[in-house]
Design an enzyme around this catalytic site. Structure first.
Site, PDB file in Angstrom:
ATOM      1  CG  HIS A   1      -1.647  -1.291   1.404  1.00 57.57           C
ATOM      2  ND1 HIS A   1      -1.198  -2.297   2.244  1.00 57.57           N
ATOM      3  CD2 HIS A   1      -2.769  -1.770   0.822  1.00 57.57           C
ATOM      4  CE1 HIS A   1      -2.026  -3.330   2.177  1.00 57.57           C
ATOM      5  NE2 HIS A   1      -2.981  -3.038   1.327  1.00 57.57           N
TER       6      HIS A   1
ATOM      7  CD  GLU B   1      -3.699   3.095  -3.108  1.00 56.64           C
ATOM      8  OE1 GLU B   1      -3.779   3.855  -4.093  1.00 56.64           O
ATOM      9  OE2 GLU B   1      -4.234   1.964  -3.070  1.00 56.64           O
TER      10      GLU B   1
ATOM     11  CB  THR C   1      -4.438   2.112  -7.155  1.00 56.70           C
ATOM     12  OG1 THR C   1      -4.279   1.347  -5.947  1.00 56.70           O
ATOM     13  CG2 THR C   1      -3.276   3.080  -7.320  1.00 56.70           C
TER      14      THR C   1
ATOM     15  CB  CYS D   1      -4.300  -0.406 -10.609  1.00 55.25           C
ATOM     16  SG  CYS D   1      -5.103  -1.859  -9.926  1.00 55.25           S
TER      17      CYS D   1
ATOM     18  CB  SER E   1      -5.243  -8.891  -1.686  1.00 54.46           C
ATOM     19  OG  SER E   1      -6.535  -8.520  -1.253  1.00 54.46           O
TER      20      SER E   1
END
Length: 317
Positions: free
Chosen positions: A74, A127, A168, A198, A270
């Site tokens: 992050h 993040e 992101t 992203c 993740s």
């Protein structure tokens, strides 16, 4: 019952890289290896790495002298980075996702140029804390907004010298609404040259949207503190379909499936594939048939680990 699998789903290149950095550090230097914050937001991954010798901490002061420290995917603020460098550490590795680093560089550039910067993101997310912490110009300003309402209430020093960037892992749809508000409220504001959300976040949201069109319910494999996993579940719910965020197959409640002819399954960026396979096995135990994977965008992006860690090690499934 039929099982439909979203495509793409699961690990992205940034998560793969971050986990590999921790695994390789343990392999090369031995346990314990200290990691600031959960390297990625997934309970299974964190517990697996703990078993292998990773110790997850929140404050640099918790790391003993002479230790090896890794920053999570992050990212961290300039202040945290400086604190770590001031310590007597044997090695310091940075597992920050390169796409997060891109946003960090945008903020740092704005700070150097004296531009005020607005970050679209969720307060309290690591993040966001790391990205906000890249701004250091006392004559400028760094602001966080989460919604169009935040934009309308925001006061800046100079409306003619503004830029914005985004976390992101946000909802593409929600972010679009905030950007529209920014452009209306501040007509001269400048955005990033390339979208900060992203590729993996965008692709997984597109894939789950396609999945939800055909599924009666959707199971999203991901941990409660995973931003991108939460956005997947929210997207499905906004489409009028039930969606459940689950850490593992054990979280599945049979009553969720009552009356469902088609069960959709996806996973946040993740979440490892082994968890998806366990969910499929559990659904089959409950009477579902074989799983079918939908077509989707192919992902071939790979982010290299630091050259000091390029050895072959056994990875988490």
């Amino acid at each position: 019952m039929q099982i439909l699998l979203a495509n793409p789903r699961g690990f992205c290149a940034g998560v793969d890289r971050a986990i590999s950095i921790v695994e390789r550090a343990i392999e090369m230097y031995g346990a314990p290896i200290y990691v600031r914050h959960e390297v990625v937001h997934n309970r299974y991954v964190v517990e697996s790495l703990c078993e292998r010798g990773a110790i997850f901490i929140e404050e640099i002061s918790e790391v003993p002298d002479g230790s090896i420290l890794i920053f999570s995917a992050h990212g961290v603020s300039q202040a945290v980075r400086a604190e770590a460098r001031s310590r007597n550490l044997t090695m310091l590795f940075d597992a920050t996702c390169p796409l997060v680093t891109k946003v960090h560089m945008e903020v740092a550039r704005a700070s150097r140029k004296g531009k005020e910067a607005i970050l679209i993101g969720h307060a309290g997310h690591p993040e966001v804390e790391g990205t906000m912490g890249q701004y250091s110009n006392p004559n400028g300003g760094m602001y966080l907004v989460e919604s169009p309402d935040d934009v309308w209430q925001l006061n800046v020093k100079d409306e003619n010298n503004l830029c914005f960037m985004t976390q992101t892992t946000l909802s593409v749809d929600d972010t679009s609404a905030v950007i529209d508000a920014l452009n209306t409220r501040f007509p001269k504001i400048v955005g990033p040259r390339k979208d900060d959300i992203c590729y993996a976040t965008t692709n997984r949201q597109e894939a789950v949207r396609n999945l939800a069109n055909d599924a009666d319910i959707v199971l999203v494999v991901g941990s409660k503190n995973s931003s991108n996993s939460n956005r997947l579940a929210e997207l499905v719910q906004r489409m009028g379909k039930p969606a459940y965020l689950i850490d593992s197959a054990a979280d599945i409640q049979e009553f969720w499936l009552q009356g469902a002819q088609c069960i959709g399954v996806t996973a946040g960026a993740s979440a490892p594939d082994i968890l998806v396979q366990q969910v499929i096995a559990r659904l089959k135990d409950l009477g579902a048939g074989e799983s079918i994977e939908l077509s989707g965008r192919e992902e071939n992006i790979v982010f290299e680990v630091p050259k000091e860690l390029r050895v072959e090690v056994k990875q988490i499934d």
